[in-house]
Design a protein around this motif. Structure first.
Motif, PDB file in Angstrom:
ATOM      1  N   VAL A1061       0.808  -1.222   0.000  1.00 55.58           N
ATOM      2  CA  VAL A1061       0.000   0.000   0.000  1.00 55.58           C
ATOM      3  C   VAL A1061       0.841   1.271   0.000  1.00 55.58           C
ATOM      4  O   VAL A1061       0.322   2.345  -0.317  1.00 55.58           O
ATOM      5  N   ASP A1062       2.102   1.185   0.346  1.00 53.87           N
ATOM      6  CA  ASP A1062       2.954   2.385   0.364  1.00 53.87           C
ATOM      7  C   ASP A1062       3.754   2.538  -0.926  1.00 53.87           C
ATOM      8  O   ASP A1062       4.503   3.506  -1.082  1.00 53.87           O
ATOM      9  N   TYR A1063       3.631   1.578  -1.845  1.00 56.47           N
ATOM     10  CA  TYR A1063       4.401   1.618  -3.088  1.00 56.47           C
ATOM     11  C   TYR A1063       3.553   1.382  -4.329  1.00 56.47           C
ATOM     12  O   TYR A1063       3.924   1.803  -5.419  1.00 56.47           O
ATOM     13  N   GLY A1064       2.427   0.692  -4.200  1.00 51.53           N
ATOM     14  CA  GLY A1064       1.533   0.489  -5.333  1.00 51.53           C
ATOM     15  C   GLY A1064       1.805  -0.749  -6.153  1.00 51.53           C
ATOM     16  O   GLY A1064       1.040  -1.065  -7.057  1.00 51.53           O
ATOM     17  N   CYS A1065       2.891  -1.487  -5.875  1.00 55.74           N
ATOM     18  CA  CYS A1065       3.183  -2.688  -6.651  1.00 55.74           C
ATOM     19  C   CYS A1065       2.481  -3.899  -6.046  1.00 55.74           C
ATOM     20  O   CYS A1065       2.160  -3.914  -4.856  1.00 55.74           O
ATOM     21  N   THR A1066       2.238  -4.913  -6.860  1.00 55.80           N
ATOM     22  CA  THR A1066       1.583  -6.133  -6.414  1.00 55.80           C
ATOM     23  C   THR A1066       2.531  -7.303  -6.583  1.00 55.80           C
ATOM     24  O   THR A1066       3.464  -7.259  -7.392  1.00 55.80           O
ATOM     25  N   GLU A1067       2.286  -8.383  -5.818  1.00 55.73           N
ATOM     26  CA  GLU A1067       3.107  -9.578  -5.933  1.00 55.73           C
ATOM     27  C   GLU A1067       2.328 -10.776  -5.403  1.00 55.73           C
ATOM     28  O   GLU A1067       1.544 -10.652  -4.463  1.00 55.73           O
ATOM     29  N   LYS A1068       2.541 -11.931  -6.048  1.00 54.14           N
ATOM     30  CA  LYS A1068       1.916 -13.172  -5.594  1.00 54.14           C
ATOM     31  C   LYS A1068       2.847 -13.837  -4.592  1.00 54.14           C
ATOM     32  O   LYS A1068       3.997 -14.144  -4.918  1.00 54.14           O
ATOM     33  N   LEU A1069       2.365 -14.066  -3.367  1.00 56.66           N
ATOM     34  CA  LEU A1069       3.190 -14.585  -2.289  1.00 56.66           C
ATOM     35  C   LEU A1069       2.566 -15.841  -1.697  1.00 56.66           C
ATOM     36  O   LEU A1069       1.344 -15.996  -1.674  1.00 56.66           O
ATOM     37  N   THR A1070       3.435 -16.728  -1.215  1.00 57.33           N
ATOM     38  CA  THR A1070       2.958 -17.867  -0.437  1.00 57.33           C
ATOM     39  C   THR A1070       2.692 -17.397   0.991  1.00 57.33           C
ATOM     40  O   THR A1070       3.198 -16.362   1.436  1.00 57.33           O
ATOM     41  N   ILE A1071       1.910 -18.185   1.747  1.00 57.26           N
ATOM     42  CA  ILE A1071       1.439 -17.706   3.053  1.00 57.26           C
ATOM     43  C   ILE A1071       2.560 -17.600   4.072  1.00 57.26           C
ATOM     44  O   ILE A1071       2.410 -16.899   5.073  1.00 57.26           O
ATOM     45  N   ASN A1072       3.713 -18.278   3.835  1.00 56.30           N
ATOM     46  CA  ASN A1072       4.820 -18.153   4.790  1.00 56.30           C
ATOM     47  C   ASN A1072       5.479 -16.776   4.713  1.00 56.30           C
ATOM     48  O   ASN A1072       6.314 -16.440   5.547  1.00 56.30           O
ATOM     49  N   ARG A1073       5.110 -15.967   3.714  1.00 54.50           N
ATOM     50  CA  ARG A1073       5.663 -14.610   3.582  1.00 54.50           C
ATOM     51  C   ARG A1073       4.648 -13.545   3.998  1.00 54.50           C
ATOM     52  O   ARG A1073       4.764 -12.395   3.638  1.00 54.50           O
ATOM     53  N   LEU A1074       3.626 -13.958   4.763  1.00 51.69           N
ATOM     54  CA  LEU A1074       2.594 -13.033   5.253  1.00 51.69           C
ATOM     55  C   LEU A1074       2.513 -13.132   6.761  1.00 51.69           C
ATOM     56  O   LEU A1074       2.635 -14.212   7.338  1.00 51.69           O
ATOM     57  N   ARG A1075       2.313 -12.002   7.433  1.00 52.73           N
ATOM     58  CA  ARG A1075       2.172 -11.939   8.887  1.00 52.73           C
ATOM     59  C   ARG A1075       1.027 -10.995   9.241  1.00 52.73           C
ATOM     60  O   ARG A1075       0.673 -10.100   8.465  1.00 52.73           O
ATOM     61  N   GLN A1076       0.461 -11.206  10.439  1.00 48.91           N
ATOM     62  CA  GLN A1076      -0.527 -10.252  10.936  1.00 48.91           C
ATOM     63  C   GLN A1076       0.175  -8.932  11.237  1.00 48.91           C
ATOM     64  O   GLN A1076       1.286  -8.903  11.764  1.00 48.91           O
ATOM     65  N   ILE A1077      -0.478  -7.838  10.881  1.00 49.96           N
ATOM     66  CA  ILE A1077       0.146  -6.526  11.020  1.00 49.96           C
ATOM     67  C   ILE A1077      -0.078  -5.987  12.426  1.00 49.96           C
ATOM     68  O   ILE A1077      -1.189  -6.087  12.976  1.00 49.96           O
ATOM     69  N   PRO A1078       0.965  -5.445  13.088  1.00 49.89           N
ATOM     70  CA  PRO A1078       0.757  -4.811  14.399  1.00 49.89           C
ATOM     71  C   PRO A1078      -0.195  -3.628  14.274  1.00 49.89           C
ATOM     72  O   PRO A1078      -0.152  -2.873  13.282  1.00 49.89           O
ATOM     73  N   VAL A1079      -1.062  -3.472  15.259  1.00 52.17           N
ATOM     74  CA  VAL A1079      -2.088  -2.430  15.179  1.00 52.17           C
ATOM     75  C   VAL A1079      -1.471  -1.033  15.140  1.00 52.17           C
ATOM     76  O   VAL A1079      -2.042  -0.094  14.590  1.00 52.17           O
ATOM     77  N   GLN A1080      -0.223  -0.881  15.664  1.00 51.30           N
ATOM     78  CA  GLN A1080       0.418   0.437  15.666  1.00 51.30           C
ATOM     79  C   GLN A1080       0.708   0.936  14.249  1.00 51.30           C
ATOM     80  O   GLN A1080       0.775   2.148  14.022  1.00 51.30           O
ATOM     81  N   LEU A1081       0.891   0.008  13.296  1.00 51.09           N
ATOM     82  CA  LEU A1081       1.201   0.430  11.927  1.00 51.09           C
ATOM     83  C   LEU A1081      -0.027   0.873  11.150  1.00 51.09           C
ATOM     84  O   LEU A1081       0.091   1.352  10.023  1.00 51.09           O
ATOM     85  N   MET A1082      -1.211   0.719  11.752  1.00 46.16           N
ATOM     86  CA  MET A1082      -2.434   1.111  11.048  1.00 46.16           C
ATOM     87  C   MET A1082      -2.729   2.602  11.153  1.00 46.16           C
ATOM     88  O   MET A1082      -3.621   3.118  10.478  1.00 46.16           O
ATOM     89  N   GLN A1083      -1.994   3.303  12.031  1.00 48.30           N
ATOM     90  CA  GLN A1083      -2.279   4.727  12.222  1.00 48.30           C
ATOM     91  C   GLN A1083      -1.763   5.589  11.064  1.00 48.30           C
ATOM     92  O   GLN A1083      -2.190   6.724  10.899  1.00 48.30           O
ATOM     93  N   TYR A1084      -0.840   5.036  10.243  1.00 46.86           N
ATOM     94  CA  TYR A1084      -0.266   5.811   9.151  1.00 46.86           C
ATOM     95  C   TYR A1084      -1.101   5.625   7.884  1.00 46.86           C
ATOM     96  O   TYR A1084      -1.422   4.481   7.514  1.00 46.86           O
ATOM     97  N   PRO A1085      -1.440   6.705   7.180  1.00 46.72           N
ATOM     98  CA  PRO A1085      -2.192   6.552   5.928  1.00 46.72           C
ATOM     99  C   PRO A1085      -1.363   5.805   4.884  1.00 46.72           C
ATOM    100  O   PRO A1085      -0.127   5.831   4.907  1.00 46.72           O
ATOM    101  N   ALA A1086      -2.043   5.123   3.966  1.00 44.58           N
ATOM    102  CA  ALA A1086      -1.355   4.480   2.847  1.00 44.58           C
ATOM    103  C   ALA A1086      -0.663   5.546   2.015  1.00 44.58           C
ATOM    104  O   ALA A1086      -1.283   6.524   1.595  1.00 44.58           O
ATOM    105  N   GLN A1087       0.623   5.360   1.776  1.00 43.55           N
ATOM    106  CA  GLN A1087       1.416   6.397   1.113  1.00 43.55           C
ATOM    107  C   GLN A1087       1.169   6.468  -0.395  1.00 43.55           C
ATOM    108  O   GLN A1087       1.207   7.537  -0.985  1.00 43.55           O
ATOM    109  N   ALA A1088       0.949   5.312  -1.035  1.00 44.38           N
ATOM    110  CA  ALA A1088       0.776   5.283  -2.489  1.00 44.38           C
ATOM    111  C   ALA A1088      -0.671   5.619  -2.849  1.00 44.38           C
ATOM    112  O   ALA A1088      -1.611   5.018  -2.337  1.00 44.38           O
ATOM    113  N   ILE A1089      -0.842   6.589  -3.729  1.00 43.72           N
ATOM    114  CA  ILE A1089      -2.168   7.041  -4.165  1.00 43.72           C
ATOM    115  C   ILE A1089      -2.326   6.691  -5.641  1.00 43.72           C
ATOM    116  O   ILE A1089      -1.522   7.107  -6.483  1.00 43.72           O
ATOM    117  N   LYS A1090      -3.356   5.927  -5.957  1.00 45.36           N
ATOM    118  CA  LYS A1090      -3.599   5.546  -7.342  1.00 45.36           C
ATOM    119  C   LYS A1090      -4.235   6.720  -8.084  1.00 45.36           C
ATOM    120  O   LYS A1090      -5.254   7.255  -7.651  1.00 45.36           O
TER     121      LYS A1090
END
Length: 1168
Positions: A1061-1090
């Motif tokens: 969301v901060d860069y705009g690029c997409t990628e197909k990932l396996t689930i071992n490369r995904l983690r739950q996001i800490p709630v503290q990181l949700m306070q920042y707006p998404a940097q990339a604007i389409k």
């Protein structure tokens, strides 16, 4: 124009035409109806010229020649009536298009009131321009034809940048320049005016060649890397103008010679022909041909005229005048390395009794230093990176270095500067020339008794174990046979040579029965020198191969060049040592080093000064060593690692040596014989022992380490696939071959394959450019696929510049360029993972699988899980496994026979369910559905709101932005470049609409991500894959970034498409490369604007170009051009609309819309 000409009337023979009148012409050159103005009329009764004050109006039937200017194109056309007198065009019409016709009425139409009204608001589209401040080179003769030819060659049908300086009498005063988006191969010069002036086809009105303040940016090299003040370095003097103006290069550089070789190979080929320079600029970096016909890096230092350029060769310091045909533009990869030649002047000295250096002083200085290795003491770094130095002859006899500065003074060729106090040279450099290990060794060798000349005592080398020892590399045969000399044995070699000359210069040849291993004096014919040697073998009865063991050279000579070695010359030990690089082995699965590896090593090391480190305390022969040099940056380079990086060697784990008596590498301590002829026999035993030891090493050392591997292989250098030891197994189909071969990977081996692939990617990150290599069929290699990953491969066929390779563990074959291959044997002990299979007792129609059958198999089976039932093993381990194959329980043989692609000759079950009950425990443990674990607290994903959105400033306000990701030319992701803008337009309260409260944090998003990346492994895995779900995702660089789920792409294995969301690029990932996001990181707006870009649209006629696969309305050329327009620019945006989609106009330097470059190049149309 079509509308006008469809209604306008053709000319009538009685119609009147007048000079300056408007008319419509069916232009032959422009291939359309055009607006025109009559500029010349010649009636048929005149002699082809119109006299002053003659009539300007004529009827059509009276005219023999008419000239018309095309007001929308700028060209003129001359129409001539055939058969009317002897009319022909005059010299004033030489440059125009001539059309001969029988009737003007065929190509001309009158301009009528209707057409005048329709076209009155459309101005003339062709603008008359003049290049600013230039006049013909020869004013009396005017513009030459060559000037027009070169003008058109540079600008015709090219997009150019026109810089307008003003307007005089309706003429635009301009300069035509190269657009910023043009590539290096364009023929358009930086300035057309400068190009014409340089080519001496024009000259400036004023004396100053540049009458305005514009500046052209030129490509420049990085300055040379200088040694620090008050340090001493080994250098080579490469060019001399005088003792106070000369150039040197730092020594011990491995990559410089490779750079020179790469430049020469590139520019002597066809690729270099497209890099011609039309208008060189002062200080411009380039590549120039020297008088030896070789291309070197250079820069322009003068423009003397006559189409000549004065250049300086930046890696050597010399200059030359050359023509444009001997210059080429420089590629970025050759521009990056810094200049090698460092300008210097001798310290403390000046010309003797004259203001300039005498010719004799220059010649003496050249004799002592030109192209020689010397020691340089850096006294001071002057302005413009000029070094004030004192040079020392590091190879002079004796133990003290001799100052070349002082030598020039002593010989009366120079004098000391006023105020300089002469110091004691030996005290001055006492610290540099303190006794070093090599001096101690030299002294010991010089004092050795005859009994230990060849087999140097172990304790000598044991005391030097694991210490850095400076040496001179005197000869390189291969990585396991390198001859070195201690640095300070030069005086011993000189002394020995004097004794040899005195003993054999006037000696006469006498017949001797020469045998292998005998010692002799050898006259080297090429150098007229006498050396000590040992006979290696008898080539013929007249020719013998000898080893000159003081310099490490092997050569074949006539027996007339041999003499018996006198006893007094045997008392000095060998002056060269035979060494072998440790921890590496040859590539390609062979036990022999390739010619490429040997040539590369010889090119870089022969004659160089290096450092060796003995790797074993118990002395073996050849000496196992590591060799270190310094590159052009002064950094230390391990030669073994350098060969691995270049793909010329493989890393080999070192094993401890056996101490058994039959070990190939024996200790050099040999028991001595007793007897009357003790001296002679001891010498013979010592020399023989080492020769035999060397032979044993060559014969047995490598096969011992690889013999077992070779025995188990029937073909190639990899092990054949390992067939599971069961009658049936599950597998994944990786590839269908062109002949119908089905390649499968057993499910049980899938994890091992993934693990090996991950290790290969991490191990092959540092491969450098491969030296020229001769590929052979069946040779193993590393293959870089189109997905940029490395694979194990095997050469199947060599076809010109491309090679057909097989991806060993996946089965498919591909033709690829040689630059994507490396001759490396990867994991030779790991069997091939994919197993080639064929359907049992299944006969294809026509005895071979037809293309439509292959296509069906590929569509049906690719990446599919199947059941394999082994029916018959192959005759050899590399052959095809005969199988029954089931997909989803369906027999593949029956399926293909049903579709008439084959004949099936076996009563096989059409459907086969997976066996049950054979392993009840397995089924109970693995297939019992349990849901208790899903209810554990750590499996519960928190409910999070969507990311906050970044807002753009209000419309019509200009704001700085950065482009983060480009989807297509008119769709991309941007972010606000200004921190103030970010704060002003993206300020959110402590609580958002969802009720989630954010704590006030002083750190920014980047700092927060850095903090969380340190302990990301502690975050729970993502278990909720619903669309728009926020998460942390691992990017290709190994770091974790904020992302959100877009969709699930595959279920087996589970793969998810995420958007960063901060860069705009997409990628197909396996689930071992995904983690739950800490709630503290949700306070920042998404940097990339389409955003969508306004002001342009895809062109109407653009069908011939390659399309973007996911956005076919745009061409790939438009996408790359847009990327070039945005690269490295300061960009600004202005919001056009914010709903339903955010639309902006993107500007370069606050005023120039970036899409105009696409419009000018015909890659886009304006969208008003």
């Amino acid at each position: 124009m079509k509308q006008v000409c469809n209604r306008s009337l053709h000319l009538d023979p009685s119609d009147i035409l007048e000079l300056g009148a408007r008319i419509f012409v069916n232009s032959i050159k422009n291939r359309m109806w055009c607006r025109g103005i009559i500029t010349e009329i010649i009636p048929s009764k005149t002699k082809n010229i119109r006299k002053p004050c003659s009539p300007t109006k004529f009827s059509v039937c009276e005219i023999s020649l008419i000239q018309i200017f095309m007001v929308d194109f700028g060209n003129s056309e001359v129409l001539i009536i055939t058969g009317v007198g002897d009319t022909h065009e005059g010299p004033e019409h030489d440059g125009e298009q001539h059309i001969t016709l029988s009737d003007f009425c065929l190509l001309l139409m009158k301009s009528e009131p209707y057409s005048e009204e329709l076209l009155k608001d459309i101005p003339h589209l062709a603008h008359l321009c003049s290049l600013k401040d230039i006049v013909p080179y020869n004013s009396t003769e005017g513009w030459e034809k060559e000037a027009k030819v070169e003008f058109l060659k540079m600008v015709n049908k090219k997009a150019v940048l026109m810089k307008v300086f003003g307007e005089e009498d309706d003429v635009l005063i301009v300069d035509l320049q190269k657009p910023p988006t043009n590539k290096i191969s364009s023929d358009m010069p930086v300035s057309l005016r400068d190009a014409l002036v340089f080519m001496e086809l024009a000259r400036f009105r004023s004396q100053s060649p540049r009458s305005h303040s514009e500046k052209n940016t030129t490509l420049c090299y990085h300055p040379p890397i200088l040694p620090e003040e008050m340090t001493e370095v080994s250098v080579m003097v490469c060019h001399i103008n005088s003792p106070t103006d000369f150039y040197l290069q730092l020594m011990e550089n491995l990559d410089f010679l490779s750079l020179l070789k790469t430049i020469e190979e590139f520019y002597k080929g066809e690729d270099g022909e497209n890099l011609e320079i039309l208008c060189p600029l002062q200080n411009q970096a380039c590549v120039a041909k020297f008088e030896d016909g070789i291309w070197y890096r250079a820069k322009v230092i003068g423009l003397p005229g006559h189409r000549e350029v004065e250049v300086k060769y930046v890696d050597f310091g010399n200059t030359a005048k050359i023509t444009l045909k001997d210059m080429r533009k420089i590629k970025d990869e050759f521009l990056e390395p810094p200049e090698k030649a460092i300008k210097c002047k001798l310290a403390y000295v000046e010309p003797s009794k004259k203001s300039q250096w005498s010719k004799k002083a220059k010649e003496k200085f050249e004799e002592k230093t030109q192209d020689k290795f010397v020691t340089c003491s850096v006294i001071k770094i002057l302005e413009n990176n000029v070094l004030l130095v004192e040079l020392f002859d590091s190879r002079a006899p004796g133990k003290s270095a001799v100052s070349i500065n002082d030598q020039l003074v002593k010989e009366g060729l120079a004098s000391y500067e006023a105020g300089y106090t002469l110091k004691d040279n030996s005290k001055k450099h006492l610290e540099v020339w303190d006794p070093s290990p090599e001096e101690i060794i030299t002294s010991e060798i010089n004092n050795l008794s005859p009994l230990s000349v060849k087999s140097l005592p172990n304790e000598n080398f044991q005391s030097l174990y694991n210490k850095e020892l400076p040496v001179n590399i005197c000869n390189v045969i291969s990585p396991e046979k390198i001859y070195v000399q201690w640095l300070l044995t030069e005086n011993l070699l000189n002394s020995l040579e004097e004794k040899m000359v005195a003993a054999y210069e006037h000696s006469e040849w006498k017949p001797v029965k020469w045998e292998c291993d005998m010692h002799c004096a050898v006259k080297v014919p090429a150098k007229n020198q006498w050396r000590r040697g040992q006979i290696l073998r008898m080539v013929t009865d007249k020719l013998v191969e000898v080893l000159l063991y003081d310099v490490g050279v092997e050569l074949v000579v006539n027996i007339h060049c041999l003499r018996e070695l006198q006893e007094n010359l045997k008392t000095m030990g060998r002056l060269s040592l035979e060494c072998s690089l440790v921890d590496i082995r040859p590539t390609g699965g062979s036990d022999k080093w390739t010619a490429t590896a040997c040539d590369c090593l010889s090119l870089h090391l022969t004659g160089a000064i290096a450092t060796i480190i003995l790797q074993e305390s118990n002395t073996t022969w050849p000496l196992p060593v590591k060799i270190f040099c310094r590159d052009e940056k002064g950094e230390r380079v391990d030669v073994s690692k350098y060969l691995i990086k270049k793909g010329l060697a493989l890393r080999e784990r070192r094993v401890s040596k056996s101490s058994n008596s039959h070990s190939p590498e024996k200790s050099l301590e040999i028991p001595l014989e007793q007897g009357d002829s003790v001296v002679t026999k001891c010498f013979k035993i010592n020399f023989d022992t080492n020769k035999k030891i060397a032979d044993k090493v060559n014969e047995h050392k490598v096969p011992d380490s690889k013999g077992k591997k070779s025995e188990s292989r029937s073909t190639g250098c990899y092990r054949p696939p390992a067939v599971p030891n069961t009658s049936s197994f599950e597998a994944i189909v990786t590839c269908i071959g062109d002949d119908g071969t089905i390649f499968v990977v057993p499910k049980l081996s899938e994890f091992e394959l993934i693990k090996m692939m991950d290790e290969i990617q991490s191990n092959l990150k540092c491969l450098g450019l491969l030296e020229p290599y001769s590929w052979k069929k069946g040779e193993p290699c590393a293959v870089r696929g189109s997905d940029t990953l490395w694979y194990r491969g095997k050469v199947m066929e060599v076809v010109g510049g491309t090679i057909r390779v097989q991806y060993l563990d996946h089965g498919f074959t591909e033709k690829i360029p040689q630059c994507h291959l490396y001759p490396i044997l990867l994991y030779p002990d790991t069997p091939q993972f994919c197993i080639p299979c064929q359907l049992y007792q299944t006969l294809p129609v026509g005895n071979t699988w037809q293309p439509d059958a292959i296509e069906l198999l590929q569509e049906l089976l690719s990446k599919r899980e199947v059941d394999i039932h082994i029916m018959e093993l192959p005759n050899n381990s590399w052959g095809k496994l005969s199988v029954h194959l089931y997909f989803d329980g369906m027999s593949l043989s029956h399926f293909m026979a049903h579709h008439k692609y084959c004949i099936f000759e076996h009563t096989e079950e059409i459907f086969k369910e997976k066996p049950r009950g054979q392993n009840k425990k397995y089924e109970d443990e693995n297939w019992k559905i349990r849901f208790e674990d899903l209810l554990l607290p750590e499996m519960e994903a928190p409910v999070l709101p969507p990311y906050l959105s970044s807002l753009l400033p209000p419309p019509e306000e200009l704001f700085a932005v950065q482009v983060k990701h480009i989807v297509s030319p008119d769709e991309m992701y941007i972010c606000l470049d200004s921190e103030d803008s970010y704060t002003q337009f993206n300020h959110h309260g402590d609580t958002d609409d969802s009720g989630v409260s954010w704590e006030s944090e002083s750190e920014n998003l980047e700092e927060a991500l850095q903090r969380f990346n340190k302990n990301v492994e502690t975050f729970p895995p993502l278990t909720d894959f619903s669309s728009e779900m926020p998460c942390l995702a691992e990017y290709a660089d190994g770091l974790w970034y904020r992302a959100k789920i877009i969709s699930i792409k595959e279920f087996n294995p589970l793969s998810v498409l995420v958007l960063f969301v901060d860069y705009g690029c997409t990628e197909k990932l396996t689930i071992n490369r995904l983690r739950q996001i800490p709630v503290q990181l949700m306070q920042y707006p998404a940097q990339a604007i389409k955003v969508l870009l306004a002001g342009f649209k895809p062109p109407l006629s653009d069908s011939g170009k390659t399309r973007i696969p996911y956005c076919p309305k745009w061409s790939m050329e438009a996408l790359w051009t847009m990327i070039d327009c945005l690269q490295g620019k300061q960009l600004y945006a202005s919001s056009v609309a914010q709903a339903p989609e955010q639309i902006v106009t993107l500007y370069e330097d606050e005023q120039y819309p970036v899409h105009m470059s696409l419009v000018e190049m015909g890659l886009a149309d304006k969208d008003e």
